[in-house]
Design a protein around this motif. Structure first.
Motif, PDB file in Angstrom:
ATOM      1  N   ALA A 147      53.197  52.056  53.267  1.00 46.17           N
ATOM      2  CA  ALA A 147      53.600  53.210  52.455  1.00 46.17           C
ATOM      3  C   ALA A 147      53.745  52.849  50.978  1.00 46.17           C
ATOM      4  O   ALA A 147      53.513  53.678  50.107  1.00 46.17           O
ATOM      5  CB  ALA A 147      54.912  53.786  52.984  1.00 46.17           C
ATOM      6  N   ASN A 148      54.103  51.592  50.694  1.00 42.43           N
ATOM      7  CA  ASN A 148      54.272  51.190  49.291  1.00 42.43           C
ATOM      8  C   ASN A 148      52.979  50.623  48.687  1.00 42.43           C
ATOM      9  O   ASN A 148      52.987  50.117  47.570  1.00 42.43           O
ATOM     10  CB  ASN A 148      55.424  50.195  49.135  1.00 42.43           C
ATOM     11  N   GLY A 149      51.873  50.689  49.415  1.00 45.14           N
ATOM     12  CA  GLY A 149      50.580  50.277  48.884  1.00 45.14           C
ATOM     13  C   GLY A 149      50.170  48.843  49.153  1.00 45.14           C
ATOM     14  O   GLY A 149      49.120  48.400  48.709  1.00 45.14           O
ATOM     15  N   GLN A 150      50.977  48.101  49.893  1.00 48.09           N
ATOM     16  CA  GLN A 150      50.639  46.718  50.210  1.00 48.09           C
ATOM     17  C   GLN A 150      49.514  46.689  51.242  1.00 48.09           C
ATOM     18  O   GLN A 150      49.572  47.362  52.268  1.00 48.09           O
ATOM     19  CB  GLN A 150      51.860  45.987  50.767  1.00 48.09           C
ATOM     20  N   VAL A 151      48.469  45.908  50.965  1.00 45.69           N
ATOM     21  CA  VAL A 151      47.338  45.793  51.885  1.00 45.69           C
ATOM     22  C   VAL A 151      47.758  44.953  53.083  1.00 45.69           C
ATOM     23  O   VAL A 151      48.231  43.826  52.932  1.00 45.69           O
ATOM     24  CB  VAL A 151      46.119  45.158  51.176  1.00 45.69           C
ATOM     25  N   ILE A 152      47.581  45.516  54.276  1.00 47.22           N
ATOM     26  CA  ILE A 152      47.953  44.780  55.489  1.00 47.22           C
ATOM     27  C   ILE A 152      46.731  44.391  56.321  1.00 47.22           C
ATOM     28  O   ILE A 152      46.813  43.500  57.157  1.00 47.22           O
ATOM     29  CB  ILE A 152      48.958  45.570  56.357  1.00 47.22           C
ATOM     30  N   ALA A 153      45.602  45.051  56.087  1.00 44.90           N
ATOM     31  CA  ALA A 153      44.383  44.702  56.834  1.00 44.90           C
ATOM     32  C   ALA A 153      43.157  45.184  56.068  1.00 44.90           C
ATOM     33  O   ALA A 153      43.181  46.231  55.436  1.00 44.90           O
ATOM     34  CB  ALA A 153      44.406  45.319  58.226  1.00 44.90           C
ATOM     35  N   ARG A 154      42.103  44.389  56.140  1.00 47.15           N
ATOM     36  CA  ARG A 154      40.815  44.766  55.564  1.00 47.15           C
ATOM     37  C   ARG A 154      39.761  44.507  56.630  1.00 47.15           C
ATOM     38  O   ARG A 154      39.796  43.479  57.299  1.00 47.15           O
ATOM     39  CB  ARG A 154      40.503  43.911  54.338  1.00 47.15           C
ATOM     40  N   GLU A 155      38.841  45.441  56.798  1.00 48.31           N
ATOM     41  CA  GLU A 155      37.818  45.302  57.835  1.00 48.31           C
ATOM     42  C   GLU A 155      36.465  45.713  57.280  1.00 48.31           C
ATOM     43  O   GLU A 155      36.315  46.784  56.692  1.00 48.31           O
ATOM     44  CB  GLU A 155      38.173  46.175  59.025  1.00 48.31           C
ATOM     45  N   PHE A 156      35.477  44.844  57.475  1.00 49.86           N
ATOM     46  CA  PHE A 156      34.112  45.171  57.079  1.00 49.86           C
ATOM     47  C   PHE A 156      33.512  46.024  58.182  1.00 49.86           C
ATOM     48  O   PHE A 156      33.582  45.678  59.355  1.00 49.86           O
ATOM     49  CB  PHE A 156      33.289  43.892  56.902  1.00 49.86           C
ATOM     50  N   GLU A 182      23.121  45.352  48.726  1.00 51.52           N
ATOM     51  CA  GLU A 182      24.230  45.667  49.634  1.00 51.52           C
ATOM     52  C   GLU A 182      24.884  44.405  50.195  1.00 51.52           C
ATOM     53  O   GLU A 182      26.107  44.356  50.375  1.00 51.52           O
ATOM     54  CB  GLU A 182      23.765  46.590  50.752  1.00 51.52           C
ATOM     55  N   LEU A 183      24.106  43.376  50.465  1.00 43.49           N
ATOM     56  CA  LEU A 183      24.677  42.113  50.939  1.00 43.49           C
ATOM     57  C   LEU A 183      25.542  41.451  49.872  1.00 43.49           C
ATOM     58  O   LEU A 183      26.511  40.763  50.190  1.00 43.49           O
ATOM     59  CB  LEU A 183      23.571  41.171  51.413  1.00 43.49           C
ATOM     60  N   THR A 184      25.211  41.669  48.609  1.00 42.21           N
ATOM     61  CA  THR A 184      26.051  41.149  47.532  1.00 42.21           C
ATOM     62  C   THR A 184      27.403  41.860  47.524  1.00 42.21           C
ATOM     63  O   THR A 184      28.441  41.223  47.316  1.00 42.21           O
ATOM     64  CB  THR A 184      25.344  41.284  46.174  1.00 42.21           C
ATOM     65  N   HIS A 185      27.421  43.168  47.783  1.00 41.32           N
ATOM     66  CA  HIS A 185      28.698  43.877  47.925  1.00 41.32           C
ATOM     67  C   HIS A 185      29.504  43.260  49.078  1.00 41.32           C
ATOM     68  O   HIS A 185      30.718  43.068  48.952  1.00 41.32           O
ATOM     69  CB  HIS A 185      28.479  45.367  48.214  1.00 41.32           C
ATOM     70  N   ALA A 186      28.846  42.966  50.181  1.00 46.07           N
ATOM     71  CA  ALA A 186      29.533  42.341  51.320  1.00 46.07           C
ATOM     72  C   ALA A 186      30.084  40.973  50.936  1.00 46.07           C
ATOM     73  O   ALA A 186      31.200  40.617  51.329  1.00 46.07           O
ATOM     74  CB  ALA A 186      28.577  42.222  52.508  1.00 46.07           C
ATOM     75  N   TYR A 208      33.984  39.730  51.354  1.00 42.31           N
ATOM     76  CA  TYR A 208      34.410  38.566  52.131  1.00 42.31           C
ATOM     77  C   TYR A 208      35.024  37.469  51.277  1.00 42.31           C
ATOM     78  O   TYR A 208      35.754  36.618  51.783  1.00 42.31           O
ATOM     79  CB  TYR A 208      33.254  38.011  52.958  1.00 42.31           C
ATOM     80  N   ASN A 209      34.750  37.482  49.981  1.00 36.00           N
ATOM     81  CA  ASN A 209      35.316  36.477  49.079  1.00 36.00           C
ATOM     82  C   ASN A 209      36.475  37.031  48.256  1.00 36.00           C
ATOM     83  O   ASN A 209      36.883  36.430  47.262  1.00 36.00           O
ATOM     84  CB  ASN A 209      34.220  35.890  48.192  1.00 36.00           C
ATOM     85  N   ASN A 210      37.007  38.179  48.699  1.00 37.31           N
ATOM     86  CA  ASN A 210      38.241  38.770  48.162  1.00 37.31           C
ATOM     87  C   ASN A 210      38.219  39.069  46.665  1.00 37.31           C
ATOM     88  O   ASN A 210      39.201  38.849  45.966  1.00 37.31           O
ATOM     89  CB  ASN A 210      39.448  37.891  48.502  1.00 37.31           C
ATOM     90  N   TYR A 211      37.110  39.581  46.171  1.00 34.66           N
ATOM     91  CA  TYR A 211      37.056  40.057  44.796  1.00 34.66           C
ATOM     92  C   TYR A 211      37.537  41.509  44.791  1.00 34.66           C
ATOM     93  O   TYR A 211      36.759  42.451  44.685  1.00 34.66           O
ATOM     94  CB  TYR A 211      35.631  39.959  44.242  1.00 34.66           C
ATOM     95  N   ARG A 212      38.846  41.705  44.894  1.00 38.83           N
ATOM     96  CA  ARG A 212      39.418  43.041  45.070  1.00 38.83           C
ATOM     97  C   ARG A 212      39.571  43.808  43.770  1.00 38.83           C
ATOM     98  O   ARG A 212      39.465  45.018  43.764  1.00 38.83           O
ATOM     99  CB  ARG A 212      40.778  42.937  45.743  1.00 38.83           C
ATOM    100  N   ASP A 213      39.861  43.129  42.680  1.00 39.77           N
ATOM    101  CA  ASP A 213      40.164  43.813  41.424  1.00 39.77           C
ATOM    102  C   ASP A 213      38.990  43.824  40.458  1.00 39.77           C
ATOM    103  O   ASP A 213      39.170  44.084  39.272  1.00 39.77           O
ATOM    104  CB  ASP A 213      41.388  43.166  40.759  1.00 39.77           C
ATOM    105  N   LEU A 214      37.813  43.542  40.951  1.00 45.34           N
ATOM    106  CA  LEU A 214      36.624  43.538  40.112  1.00 45.34           C
ATOM    107  C   LEU A 214      36.276  44.976  39.735  1.00 45.34           C
ATOM    108  O   LEU A 214      36.139  45.826  40.616  1.00 45.34           O
ATOM    109  CB  LEU A 214      35.472  42.898  40.884  1.00 45.34           C
ATOM    110  N   PRO A 215      36.151  45.273  38.435  1.00 44.00           N
ATOM    111  CA  PRO A 215      35.774  46.649  38.054  1.00 44.00           C
ATOM    112  C   PRO A 215      34.440  47.041  38.689  1.00 44.00           C
ATOM    113  O   PRO A 215      33.528  46.208  38.798  1.00 44.00           O
ATOM    114  CB  PRO A 215      35.663  46.573  36.532  1.00 44.00           C
ATOM    115  N   LEU A 216      34.310  48.298  39.093  1.00 41.97           N
ATOM    116  CA  LEU A 216      33.118  48.765  39.791  1.00 41.97           C
ATOM    117  C   LEU A 216      31.852  48.520  38.972  1.00 41.97           C
ATOM    118  O   LEU A 216      30.833  48.100  39.517  1.00 41.97           O
ATOM    119  CB  LEU A 216      33.251  50.249  40.137  1.00 41.97           C
TER     120      LEU A 216
END
Length: 70
Positions: A13-22, A43-47, A51-59
């Motif tokens: 509820a507070n926005g903390q990531v608890i799971a990520r699934e491809f 598309e494989l580069t997006h994957a 998998y390498n946790n680049y979460r905050d990379l600008p689109l």
């Protein structure tokens, strides 16, 4: 749209990531082989970023890197 990479993220509820699934990569059917390959690489580069946790990379940066890999 010729390709799409899909994943899901579960948060608390507070926005903390608890799971990520491809989930999957979708690519348009009946493309010429060379065109299919460039879409698949993109598309494989997006994957890879997922998998390498680049979460905050600008689109824009992520898309640019995917285009560069083609």
């Amino acid at each position: 749209m010729l390709g799409l990479t899909r994943w899901s993220t579960s948060t608390t509820a507070n926005g903390q990531v608890i799971a990520r699934e491809f989930n999957d990569i979708l690519i348009q059917r009946h493309l010429p082989e060379e065109h299919f390959r460039t879409v698949a690489i993109h598309e494989l580069t997006h994957a890879w970023f997922f998998y390498n946790n680049y979460r905050d990379l600008p689109l824009g940066v992520e898309e640019g890197m995917c285009v560069m890999m083609e």
